[in-house]
Design an enzyme around this catalytic site. Structure first.
Site, PDB file in Angstrom:
ATOM      1  N   CYS A 104       0.805  -1.225   0.000  1.00 31.50           N
ATOM      2  CA  CYS A 104       0.000   0.000   0.000  1.00 31.50           C
ATOM      3  C   CYS A 104       0.838   1.275   0.000  1.00 31.50           C
ATOM      4  O   CYS A 104       0.313   2.359  -0.258  1.00 31.50           O
ATOM      5  CB  CYS A 104      -0.948  -0.006   1.187  1.00 31.50           C
ATOM      6  SG  CYS A 104      -2.065  -1.433   1.223  1.00 31.50           S
ATOM      7  N   HIS A 109      -3.235   7.174   2.142  1.00 24.36           N
ATOM      8  CA  HIS A 109      -3.642   5.870   1.615  1.00 24.36           C
ATOM      9  C   HIS A 109      -5.052   5.585   2.100  1.00 24.36           C
ATOM     10  O   HIS A 109      -5.358   5.741   3.283  1.00 24.36           O
ATOM     11  CB  HIS A 109      -2.670   4.793   2.092  1.00 24.36           C
ATOM     12  CG  HIS A 109      -3.167   3.404   1.875  1.00 24.36           C
ATOM     13  ND1 HIS A 109      -3.667   2.978   0.664  1.00 24.36           N
ATOM     14  CD2 HIS A 109      -3.272   2.347   2.726  1.00 24.36           C
ATOM     15  CE1 HIS A 109      -4.046   1.718   0.771  1.00 24.36           C
ATOM     16  NE2 HIS A 109      -3.822   1.312   2.005  1.00 24.36           N
ATOM     17  N   ASN A 146     -10.153  -0.262  -0.083  1.00 25.14           N
ATOM     18  CA  ASN A 146      -8.690  -0.198  -0.049  1.00 25.14           C
ATOM     19  C   ASN A 146      -8.152  -0.816  -1.339  1.00 25.14           C
ATOM     20  O   ASN A 146      -8.231  -2.026  -1.533  1.00 25.14           O
ATOM     21  CB  ASN A 146      -8.173  -0.957   1.176  1.00 25.14           C
ATOM     22  CG  ASN A 146      -6.657  -0.907   1.318  1.00 25.14           C
ATOM     23  OD1 ASN A 146      -5.943  -0.540   0.389  1.00 25.14           O
ATOM     24  ND2 ASN A 146      -6.163  -1.283   2.486  1.00 25.14           N
TER      25      ASN A 146
END
Length: 326
Positions: free
Chosen positions: A120, A253, A283
């Site tokens: 990520c 993020h 996500n």
């Protein structure tokens, strides 16, 4: 030597299939797994996510986002002289997804192309890497892409993870400039936390050994994330002599709204100056930051001259931040 590297075009792409929490809860109920829209939203802020069809790969999504970014940049694709793809879900073990993207885009100038894997944190790592290439004077137009098909590695018997992740891609064209663009970057990792967020399976002899699905210790990730994101964001700001009140937009993020809000609060940034797409995208790992950036550029929130702070944290444990001026 080039003085600055500046984003001159952004792009993004989401698979057409949008899966709401209600739809996902119904699917899981058929397997005897209980969840609900309220449960998912209260813990993550996620209402929906997009999942790719079986024949769609990371490179498929990446090309769509890249085409938008190149068009927005107003350059010929043959002027791209480096391609960096951040992904944890590559098309193949090898060759790199970046090479596949190069071929699909019809870029025939033999420019280098490689993948970068920091989960990520991947897009932040890739953007910082591209900045260094441009500042060295060796390259002028770098295509930086974050792309993922995390739906392929989800364990649909684990309601704590399968509801969180989506598929998508985001891209930017980073170009040499006389005007300030990337102001600073900071990156870190701590391999002692490998086990809290990982896909422990391995590929050997063409076969998967071990568990091929994503594993996450959510509580451990949350505790680490809020702490390191605040520190790395301040590190990037201090390196550029920029204070939080001079930051126009925070693009964290897009993992979990509670982590995002907690980070913004620690930095003293109001919620209205944070770009949040997690409710609609879920996500999307390395794709989340460039996806959110493109959304905010295209809806007019982020404009030329704005100072933007990007920060990401991911498996490894990895974390990083990039401060830039649009």
């Amino acid at each position: 030597m080039t003085k600055y590297a500046k984003i001159i075009g952004t792009g993004s792409y989401l698979p057409p299939r949008r899966v709401t929490n209600h739809e996902l809860a119904a699917q899981l109920a058929e397997k005897g797994i209980e969840t609900s829209d309220e449960w998912i939203v209260s813990r993550s802020g996620i209402s929906a996510r997009h999942w790719a069809e079986p024949d769609v790969t990371s490179s498929t999504l990446a090309v769509k986002a890249a085409e938008q970014a190149i068009e927005a940049a107003g350059i010929d694709r043959q002027d791209i002289d480096l391609i960096i793809v951040a992904t944890s879900t590559p098309d193949f073990v090898f060759p790199s997804t970046a090479c596949i993207v190069q071929e699909k885009l019809g870029i025939t100038n033999h420019c280098p192309a490689f993948d970068l894997q920091a989960v990520c944190s991947g897009f932040v790592y890739a953007l910082a890497t591209a900045d260094k290439f441009i500042r060295s004077g060796s390259h002028r137009n770098v295509l930086v892409i974050g792309t993922e098909v995390f739906s392929r590695i989800l364990d649909f018997n684990d309601r704590t993870t399968c509801v969180l992740f989506g598929d998508g891609a985001g891209a930017v064209v980073l170009s040499a400039s006389d005007e300030p663009g990337i102001l600073s970057s900071a990156m870190h990792s701590d391999g002692s936390h490998v086990d809290i967020l990982c896909v422990p399976g391995n590929v050997a002899g063409g076969n998967i050994t071990g568990n091929p699905f994503l594993h996450m210790d959510g509580q451990a990730v949350f505790k680490l994330a809020v702490n390191v994101l605040d520190k790395v964001a301040r590190e990037a700001m201090e390196a550029a002599s920029v204070s939080p009140d001079q930051v126009d937009w925070l693009i964290p993020h897009q993992a979990n709204i509670r982590i995002m809000q907690g980070t913004a609060k620690k930095l003293g940034l109001p919620a209205e100056r944070m770009v949040a797409t997690v409710h609609e995208h879920g996500n999307t790992s390395a794709a989340s930051i460039p996806l959110a950036l493109d959304v905010a550029v295209r809806d007019g929130r982020i404009r030329p001259g704005h100072t933007v702070l990007m920060e990401g944290v991911g498996g490894g444990f990895t974390w990083g931040a990039v401060l830039l001026r649009m």
